[in-house]
Design a protein around this motif. Structure first.
Motif, short mmCIF file in Angstrom:
data_model
loop_
_atom_site.label_atom_id
_atom_site.label_comp_id
_atom_site.label_asym_id
_atom_site.label_seq_id
_atom_site.Cartn_x
_atom_site.Cartn_y
_atom_site.Cartn_z
N GLN A 24 0.82 -1.21 0.00
CA GLN A 24 0.00 0.00 0.00
C GLN A 24 0.85 1.26 0.00
OE1 GLN A 24 -3.78 0.26 2.45
NE2 GLN A 24 -2.47 1.60 3.66
N GLU A 90 -5.31 -1.01 11.52
CA GLU A 90 -6.36 0.01 11.60
C GLU A 90 -5.84 1.39 11.21
OE1 GLU A 90 -7.72 -0.36 15.61
OE2 GLU A 90 -8.68 -2.32 15.25
N GLU A 91 -4.65 1.74 11.67
CA GLU A 91 -4.11 3.08 11.39
C GLU A 91 -3.83 3.29 9.91
OE1 GLU A 91 -0.78 3.74 13.93
OE2 GLU A 91 -1.96 3.47 15.78
N GLY A 93 -5.53 1.65 7.55
CA GLY A 93 -6.72 1.30 6.79
C GLY A 93 -6.64 -0.07 6.13
N ASP A 95 -7.21 -2.92 7.52
CA ASP A 95 -8.30 -3.79 7.97
C ASP A 95 -9.51 -3.74 7.02
OD1 ASP A 95 -8.58 -1.13 8.80
OD2 ASP A 95 -9.86 -1.66 10.49
N ARG A 96 -9.65 -2.65 6.28
CA ARG A 96 -10.78 -2.53 5.35
C ARG A 96 -10.59 -3.38 4.09
NH1 ARG A 96 -10.05 2.98 6.89
NH2 ARG A 96 -9.12 3.50 4.86
N HIS A 97 -9.39 -3.91 3.91
CA HIS A 97 -9.09 -4.74 2.74
C HIS A 97 -9.13 -6.24 3.06
CE1 HIS A 97 -7.54 -1.43 0.07
NE2 HIS A 97 -7.43 -0.84 1.26
#
Length: 488
Positions: A24, A90-91, A93, A95-97
């Motif tokens: 990422q 979480e920081e 992002g 976790d959204r994947h």
């Protein structure tokens, strides 16, 4: 419907979250998804729930290179490590994947399309994804069950038998006699941790293991953090611990008698006067033939000293109604028996790899730089060091995958495949390690080669030079452009 992503990561544990962070950060516009078989992220650190579960490496090396460990304890407990992994996800992002409850069972590469088609089971149904690059971060052991030897008469036992990998949340061992079978990292963690409530805890081992006491807190790292702040202190502490670990490992290989003597002296100092050290703490092998067990602040030795724990070195011949029958003729009474008897290894999480319709037999492949497979395009996997922290290697693998993807982009390629066409490279076991859990299953894994780049390196310093700065286009890695659309 089949969903497409540029990079598909398998596993949302320590390695998978780190891999996603690297991908990422390097390619903000590239799509990726993480498929996780379980319903939570964290991998090992969410799975294992036994008392006292903790790292057996310091967190300045087990932590990610890109995210400083800021807690005082360098030998951290499982919940703290899990929180660290979750916070990282979480920081950023990440976790959204993650797609939870997606157990990957099969992945097929199509040369015509330059594409992986990955099948996963979700709520009993098969779902499919396509990806340009497949990245396995599923670890190397069975998540479902651990290794359990055959114990005659186990059905006769009137107490409770538990494997640490399936620890029941409601287990009450208050006032109970507990026997922990094993002498590895899990056993030496469980024994002192269970003395808080148990009447007595016995570590029953077939043979001794090298056990080294270290401070739970790294005084130098903590002082550096106060002086320089986390950002600057962390890499210094990391390299300090890498250097110390490398020194101990190299001394163990070159001067095993010296290291044996030093460990023996520290053990004697921490045990009661007259303790039978030769029977219970003198291994039959050299240091680092198997992994050293670390005990923070000597907690195991303290428990023995205070009479809360004991060690029995003997072989189990079977279970009785009230405990364990030993080869010596003695019987060891127990209310609870914990079988800390090891892991069951599983290559690539058990995923079946198929190349153009042909099922791949992993033992017929050779591991390239310990992270890719000969003849397998656009694929990488993570296996950490046996002589150092797992994440040291996981970070380097992720960095190298980023370098490979950048090379593809820069030259307009869309396929990379390691190719071993050198007949002078001979096969070797992937892991040259004498631990029982490795010896039981290593024949199911890819092979290593007799020289670089077909070796699984065990030196972080050497790997930093080779993987972070070495050539990507090294002759063994072949690049081509075959599909209409390259990686975006």
């Amino acid at each position: 419907m089949t969903e497409h992503v540029d990079v598909l990561i398998v596993g949302a544990g320590l390695s998978g979250i780190g891999a996603a962070h690297h991908i990422q950060s390097a390619f903000p516009r590239r799509t990726y998804t993480i498929l996780e078989a379980r319903d939570a992220l964290g991998g090992t650190w969410d799975l294992f729930r036994y008392p006292g579960v903790r790292s057996d490496s310091d967190m300045h090396t087990l932590g990610y290179r890109f995210r400083p460990w800021t807690q005082a304890k360098a030998i951290a407990d499982g919940p703290s490590i899990l929180r660290y992994v979750k916070d990282t996800a979480e920081e950023a992002g990440i976790d959204r994947h993650i797609r939870f409850g997606h157990k990957v069972i099969r992945a097929e590469w199509s040369t015509v399309d330059s594409l992986w088609t990955v099948e996963a089971v979700h709520h009993g149904e098969t779902v499919r994804f396509t990806a340009n690059f497949l990245y396995s971060c599923s670890g190397y052991y069975h998540y479902d069950t651990g290794y359990l030897p055959e114990f005659p008469g186990i059905e006769r036992f009137g107490g409770t038998v538990i494997h640490p990998q399936q620890w029941p949340e409601d287990l009450d061992y208050t006032g109970k006699k507990v026997v922990v079978i094993g002498s590895g990292a899990t056993a030496v963690t469980l024994v002192p941790a269970m003395t808080d409530k148990a009447a007595h805890v016995t570590m029953l081992q077939r043979s001794p293991t090298y056990i080294l006491s270290i401070p739970a807190e790294d005084a130098i790292a903590n002082a550096l953090r106060r002086l320089l702040g986390p950002r600057f202190a962390y890499p210094i502490a990391r390299w300090k611990n890498v250097a110390l670990g490398t020194l101990i490992y190299q001394l163990s290989r070159r001067r095993p008698d010296l290291v044996q003597s030093l460990i023996r002296k520290t053990v004697i100092k921490q045990l009661p006067p007259g303790y039978d050290v030769d029977t219970h703490f003198k291994p039959r092998y050299n240091p680092w033939d198997q992994r050293l067990c670390l005990v923070p602040d000597g907690d195991l030795f303290k428990a023995i000293r205070h009479g809360k724990a004991s060690v029995v070195t003997d072989h189990v011949t079977g279970f009785t109604k009230t405990g364990l029958q030993l080869e010596s003729g003695a019987e060891l009474e127990a209310d609870i028996v914990v079988t800390a008897t090891g892991l069951r290894l599983r290559a690539l999480g058990g995923v079946e790899l198929v190349i153009d319709g042909r099922v791949l037999k992993l033992p017929e492949t050779m591991a390239y730089k310990g992270m890719m497979l000969s003849g397998v395009p656009n694929f990488a996997f993570t296996i950490g060091y046996t002589n150092a922290s797992w994440t040291l290697k996981a970070d380097l693998v992720a960095e190298y995958v980023v370098r490979v993807l950048r090379h593809l982009d820069a030259h307009g390629y869309d396929v990379c495949v390691p190719t071993n066409d050198d007949p002078t490279v001979t096969e070797q076991p992937l892991l040259n390690f004498q631990a029982g859990y490795v010896l039981r299953s290593i024949h199911e894994f890819p092979k290593a080669g007799s020289r670089f780049p077909w070796q699984l390196g065990m030196s972080y310093a050497h790997d930093v030079v080779k993987l972070r700065f070495g050539r990507v286009d090294d002759g063994a890695m072949r690049f081509s452009r075959q599909a209409v659309g390259a990686l975006q």
